[in-house]
Design a protein around this motif. Structure first.
Motif, PDB file in Angstrom:
ATOM      1  N   HIS A 102      10.699 -69.468  -9.404  1.00 12.31           N
ATOM      2  CA  HIS A 102      12.002 -70.151 -10.292  1.00 12.31           C
ATOM      3  C   HIS A 102      12.498 -68.914 -11.839  1.00 12.31           C
ATOM      4  N   LEU A 103      13.074 -68.689 -11.474  1.00 12.96           N
ATOM      5  CA  LEU A 103      13.571 -67.842 -13.000  1.00 12.96           C
ATOM      6  C   LEU A 103      14.221 -68.901 -14.469  1.00 12.96           C
ATOM      7  N   LEU A 104      13.071 -68.837 -14.651  1.00 15.42           N
ATOM      8  CA  LEU A 104      13.363 -69.540 -16.137  1.00 15.42           C
ATOM      9  C   LEU A 104      13.008 -68.837 -17.329  1.00 15.42           C
ATOM     10  N   TYR A 109       9.349 -74.807 -24.418  1.00 11.82           N
ATOM     11  CA  TYR A 109      10.094 -75.470 -24.209  1.00 11.82           C
ATOM     12  C   TYR A 109       9.284 -76.455 -23.822  1.00 11.82           C
ATOM     13  N   GLY A 110       9.465 -77.644 -23.968  1.00 10.50           N
ATOM     14  CA  GLY A 110       9.209 -79.214 -23.939  1.00 10.50           C
ATOM     15  C   GLY A 110       8.091 -78.878 -22.977  1.00 10.50           C
ATOM     16  N   PHE A 111       6.889 -79.467 -22.960  1.00  6.74           N
ATOM     17  CA  PHE A 111       6.276 -79.811 -20.137  1.00  6.74           C
ATOM     18  C   PHE A 111       5.701 -81.196 -20.584  1.00  6.74           C
ATOM     19  N   PHE A 112       6.849 -81.199 -19.333  1.00  8.43           N
ATOM     20  CA  PHE A 112       6.484 -83.009 -18.451  1.00  8.43           C
ATOM     21  C   PHE A 112       5.795 -82.417 -17.590  1.00  8.43           C
ATOM     22  N   ILE A 123       8.498 -80.234 -15.002  1.00  9.16           N
ATOM     23  CA  ILE A 123       9.778 -80.006 -16.172  1.00  9.16           C
ATOM     24  C   ILE A 123       9.886 -79.670 -17.153  1.00  9.16           C
ATOM     25  N   PHE A 124      10.281 -78.453 -17.302  1.00 11.48           N
ATOM     26  CA  PHE A 124      10.370 -77.408 -18.697  1.00 11.48           C
ATOM     27  C   PHE A 124      11.712 -78.135 -18.692  1.00 11.48           C
ATOM     28  N   SER A 125      11.493 -78.482 -20.445  1.00 10.02           N
ATOM     29  CA  SER A 125      13.742 -79.183 -20.694  1.00 10.02           C
ATOM     30  C   SER A 125      13.294 -78.510 -21.957  1.00 10.02           C
ATOM     31  N   LYS A 126      14.694 -78.385 -22.466  1.00 14.79           N
ATOM     32  CA  LYS A 126      14.840 -77.317 -24.119  1.00 14.79           C
ATOM     33  C   LYS A 126      14.271 -78.554 -25.204  1.00 14.79           C
ATOM     34  N   GLU A 140      18.551 -82.025 -20.451  1.00 12.00           N
ATOM     35  CA  GLU A 140      17.415 -81.759 -21.090  1.00 12.00           C
ATOM     36  C   GLU A 140      16.920 -80.467 -20.248  1.00 12.00           C
ATOM     37  N   ASP A 141      17.065 -80.510 -18.965  1.00 12.44           N
ATOM     38  CA  ASP A 141      16.099 -80.117 -18.219  1.00 12.44           C
ATOM     39  C   ASP A 141      16.065 -78.939 -18.161  1.00 12.44           C
TER      40      ASP A 141
END
Length: 367
Positions: A102-104, A109-112, A123-126, A140-141
């Motif tokens: 999946h493109l990112l 990013y905040g990583f959860f 989860i990659f969050s802005k 914000e994901d």
């Protein structure tokens, strides 16, 4: 008295806020970072490392809860795990990447992680600046992907991130703690990134000489990509203004690009321009390549140019031996091979030419 104590407390608090002493992070959780380059993409992870500290069997599903939970602080009532300790874990990609296909986009990013023993949600969050996951917002994901956790053979005391299974354009990033591994696959577009680097660097001081333009064009020819622009790059590389007009390398790269475009006659014309500027090594190995593809007449001509330009040297004599052998004149080839044998600079070359002499004496082609 109370007013005096209040004033002292305020003064001490102000000093503390403005002059914090260096100390271990809360809970002894070590700050850490890990960096790797995958292709041309810089990937950096900043995190805090909690340790098991005698809590074997109490980490997954207990200390790290399943799914999303209300932590009792902050606005989030359904928070994932912060994928570490203390501050939120951050991960930075210098270019666009694909996570589990999946493109990112490039960025920080905040990583959860929403842990589940069967399938974890990454989860990659802005939001990469908030403390822990107390202020997590689903809105914000930027990307969510699901991966399966893997049981580890050995227990890992301090949580860590590692890069494994690396190739030129991919790697697996693993979170490892206690007896569990949570992996995810990262893929980069190496070719597109390389072209982007070339285009940017050719606008810098690296674009002031022919070598930079030639390197970019050679990469495209070797990979048979971006050929129209590569041809334009060779125009610059072989121009008088950039200094490559008398370079064997620059003209031969142009020939490669033209050949990749299917313009064989133009490619041969470019090589004819290249040959007068070749060194002995360049000419010999170019001609040697022609013999391997059975372009014997062209190989003979290239070997002859090398011999005329650098007469009676080891490689020029060895080249003429191969040149005459390529056109079937083994007797004349033998005379040049015997000259080369005397001139051999070391034992490995002497062994090669000795074998050439023996083969020619048997009336066989040495190519």
């Amino acid at each position: 008295m109370k007013k005096i104590l209040a004033a002292l407390f305020l003064a001490i608090f102000t000093l503390s806020a403005n002059a914090q002493m260096t100390a271990l992070p809360s809970g002894g959780n070590k700050r850490a970072s890990v960096y790797e380059q995958v292709g041309l993409t810089d990937i950096t992870i900043h995190y805090n490392r909690p340790h098991v500290n005698g809590r074997e069997g109490q980490i997954w599903g207990k200390l790290v809860p399943v799914g999303y939970v209300d932590q009792g602080f902050g606005p989030s009532k359904a928070s994932p795990w912060r994928a570490g300790a203390n501050e939120s874990t951050n991960i930075t990609f210098s270019t666009d990447v694909k996570i589990e296909g999946h493109l990112l986009p490039a960025g920080r990013y905040g990583f959860f992680i929403a842990y589940d023993p069967n399938e974890c949600t990454l989860i990659f969050s802005k939001n990469s600046t908030s403390w822990g996951s107390f202020f997590y917002k689903e809105g914000e994901d930027v990307l969510r992907v699901k991966v399966k956790p893997i049981a580890a053979d050995k227990s890992v005391e301090w949580l860590r991130y590692e890069f494994t299974n690396q190739t030129t354009d991919a790697a697996t990033i693993q979170l490892e703690w206690e007896k569990l591994i949570i992996p995810f696959h990262v893929q980069v577009d190496l070719v597109d990134n390389q072209l982007t680097w070339f285009r940017n660097e050719l606008r810098s001081e690296k674009g002031f000489t022919w070598e930079g333009w030639d390197q970019a064009a050679f990469y495209c020819a070797s990979h048979k990509i971006n050929l129209d622009q590569a041809l334009a790059w060779t125009d610059t590389a072989t121009s008088v203004g950039f200094g490559g007009n008398r370079s064997f390398v620059a003209w031969s790269t142009r020939a490669m690009v033209l050949d990749s475009l299917g313009r064989s006659a133009d490619a041969m014309a470019a090589m004819k321009k290249a040959l007068p500027y070749g060194t002995l090594n360049e000419l010999y190995f170019y001609a040697r390549g022609l013999t391997k593809t059975k372009q014997n007449k062209a190989a003979f001509d290239a070997f002859k140019i090398a011999y005329d330009k650098f007469p009676d040297e080891f490689l020029s004599n060895a080249g003429m031996a191969r040149a005459y052998s390529a056109v079937g004149d083994y007797k004349k080839a033998l005379t040049y091979a015997q000259k080369a044998l005397v001139q051999a600079p070391n034992q490995p070359n002497k062994d090669i030419v000795t074998k050439m002499v023996a083969t020619l004496q048997q009336g066989k082609d040495i190519n």
